[in-house]
Design a protein around this motif. Structure first.
Motif, mmCIF file in Angstrom:
data_model
loop_
_atom_site.group_PDB
_atom_site.id
_atom_site.type_symbol
_atom_site.label_atom_id
_atom_site.label_comp_id
_atom_site.label_asym_id
_atom_site.label_seq_id
_atom_site.Cartn_x
_atom_site.Cartn_y
_atom_site.Cartn_z
ATOM 1 N N SER A 101 45.675 41.862 36.319
ATOM 2 C CA SER A 101 46.078 42.859 35.330
ATOM 3 C C SER A 101 45.326 42.677 34.015
ATOM 4 O O SER A 101 44.950 43.663 33.371
ATOM 5 C CB SER A 101 47.585 42.804 35.099
ATOM 6 N N VAL A 102 45.068 41.432 33.632
ATOM 7 C CA VAL A 102 44.305 41.183 32.405
ATOM 8 C C VAL A 102 42.861 41.659 32.573
ATOM 9 O O VAL A 102 42.312 42.330 31.692
ATOM 10 C CB VAL A 102 44.353 39.682 32.030
ATOM 11 N N LEU A 103 42.259 41.324 33.701
ATOM 12 C CA LEU A 103 40.866 41.717 33.924
ATOM 13 C C LEU A 103 40.704 43.230 34.049
ATOM 14 O O LEU A 103 39.716 43.796 33.589
ATOM 15 C CB LEU A 103 40.313 41.026 35.164
ATOM 16 N N SER A 104 41.662 43.894 34.652
ATOM 17 C CA SER A 104 41.561 45.345 34.754
ATOM 18 C C SER A 104 41.824 46.009 33.408
ATOM 19 O O SER A 104 41.256 47.064 33.116
ATOM 20 C CB SER A 104 42.515 45.881 35.816
ATOM 21 N N HIS A 105 42.654 45.384 32.586
ATOM 22 C CA HIS A 105 42.932 45.938 31.259
ATOM 23 C C HIS A 105 41.705 45.870 30.347
ATOM 24 O O HIS A 105 41.454 46.801 29.587
ATOM 25 C CB HIS A 105 44.107 45.206 30.609
ATOM 26 N N ILE A 106 40.937 44.791 30.450
ATOM 27 C CA ILE A 106 39.753 44.675 29.590
ATOM 28 C C ILE A 106 38.533 45.340 30.214
ATOM 29 O O ILE A 106 37.488 45.418 29.579
ATOM 30 C CB ILE A 106 39.438 43.202 29.252
ATOM 31 N N GLY A 107 38.653 45.822 31.442
ATOM 32 C CA GLY A 107 37.565 46.563 32.072
ATOM 33 C C GLY A 107 36.505 45.712 32.724
ATOM 34 O O GLY A 107 35.353 46.133 32.834
ATOM 35 N N ALA A 108 36.861 44.533 33.176
ATOM 36 C CA ALA A 108 35.884 43.634 33.789
ATOM 37 C C ALA A 108 35.453 44.114 35.172
ATOM 38 O O ALA A 108 34.356 43.788 35.619
ATOM 39 C CB ALA A 108 36.461 42.228 33.890
ATOM 40 N N TYR A 109 36.281 44.889 35.848
ATOM 41 C CA TYR A 109 35.941 45.325 37.196
ATOM 42 C C TYR A 109 34.908 46.445 37.203
ATOM 43 O O TYR A 109 34.323 46.734 38.232
ATOM 44 C CB TYR A 109 37.188 45.766 37.947
ATOM 45 N N ARG A 110 34.680 47.080 36.072
ATOM 46 C CA ARG A 110 33.638 48.103 36.015
ATOM 47 C C ARG A 110 32.246 47.492 36.114
ATOM 48 O O ARG A 110 31.291 48.168 36.457
ATOM 49 C CB ARG A 110 33.751 48.895 34.713
ATOM 50 N N GLN A 111 32.126 46.206 35.828
ATOM 51 C CA GLN A 111 30.843 45.517 35.886
ATOM 52 C C GLN A 111 30.543 44.932 37.267
ATOM 53 O O GLN A 111 29.440 44.459 37.507
ATOM 54 C CB GLN A 111 30.803 44.381 34.850
ATOM 55 N N SER A 112 31.518 44.940 38.146
ATOM 56 C CA SER A 112 31.320 44.325 39.458
ATOM 57 C C SER A 112 30.926 45.372 40.497
ATOM 58 O O SER A 112 31.255 46.552 40.379
ATOM 59 C CB SER A 112 32.583 43.595 39.904
ATOM 60 N N TRP A 113 30.247 44.897 41.527
ATOM 61 C CA TRP A 113 29.785 45.780 42.586
ATOM 62 C C TRP A 113 30.936 46.200 43.496
ATOM 63 O O TRP A 113 31.037 47.334 43.931
ATOM 64 C CB TRP A 113 28.710 45.058 43.401
ATOM 65 N N HIS A 114 31.827 45.253 43.797
ATOM 66 C CA HIS A 114 32.913 45.499 44.735
ATOM 67 C C HIS A 114 34.184 44.865 44.171
ATOM 68 O O HIS A 114 34.441 43.677 44.387
ATOM 69 C CB HIS A 114 32.551 44.884 46.085
ATOM 70 N N PRO A 115 35.013 45.620 43.447
ATOM 71 C CA PRO A 115 36.194 45.036 42.805
ATOM 72 C C PRO A 115 37.174 44.366 43.763
ATOM 73 O O PRO A 115 37.760 43.330 43.430
ATOM 74 C CB PRO A 115 36.844 46.236 42.113
ATOM 75 N N ALA A 116 37.337 44.915 44.956
ATOM 76 C CA ALA A 116 38.268 44.295 45.908
ATOM 77 C C ALA A 116 37.773 42.918 46.348
ATOM 78 O O ALA A 116 38.571 41.992 46.533
ATOM 79 C CB ALA A 116 38.452 45.198 47.117
ATOM 80 N N LEU A 117 36.470 42.774 46.489
ATOM 81 C CA LEU A 117 35.908 41.484 46.859
ATOM 82 C C LEU A 117 36.064 40.475 45.724
ATOM 83 O O LEU A 117 36.336 39.294 45.970
ATOM 84 C CB LEU A 117 34.440 41.650 47.226
ATOM 85 N N VAL A 118 35.939 40.930 44.501
ATOM 86 C CA VAL A 118 36.141 40.054 43.349
ATOM 87 C C VAL A 118 37.595 39.593 43.298
ATOM 88 O O VAL A 118 37.873 38.419 43.048
ATOM 89 C CB VAL A 118 35.747 40.768 42.041
ATOM 90 N N ARG A 119 38.516 40.499 43.578
ATOM 91 C CA ARG A 119 39.939 40.135 43.589
ATOM 92 C C ARG A 119 40.234 39.099 44.673
ATOM 93 O O ARG A 119 40.976 38.139 44.446
ATOM 94 C CB ARG A 119 40.784 41.378 43.800
ATOM 95 N N LEU A 120 39.657 39.290 45.842
ATOM 96 C CA LEU A 120 39.853 38.331 46.927
ATOM 97 C C LEU A 120 39.266 36.964 46.566
ATOM 98 O O LEU A 120 39.905 35.929 46.802
ATOM 99 C CB LEU A 120 39.230 38.849 48.214
#
Length: 66
Positions: A31-50
């Motif tokens: 929730s913190v990472l999605s709030h600051i927008g860190a997943y917009r920089q990643s290629w595959h957000p679900a893989l980063v979460r895993l």
């Protein structure tokens, strides 16, 4: 830590509490990472979460069995 936990006659793995704690930590970090927008920089957000979950769970296991 016991190998199994007796829960009303059902034997559960001993690492289940660590799994649940790491799940809660991952949800909070997600929730913190999605709030600051860190997943917009990643290629595959679900893989980063895993990968974050695996790293948190592994770190908790290493500290427990050290």
């Amino acid at each position: 830590m016991p190998r199994e936990i007796d829960f009303f006659g059902v034997l559960l793995p001993g690492v289940l509490p660590l799994f649940l704690v790491s799940l809660l930590l991952q949800v909070a970090l997600d929730s913190v990472l999605s709030h600051i927008g860190a997943y917009r920089q990643s290629w595959h957000p679900a893989l980063v979460r895993l990968c974050l979950f695996v790293c948190i769970f592994g770190a908790l296991l290493v500290t427990l069995y050290k």
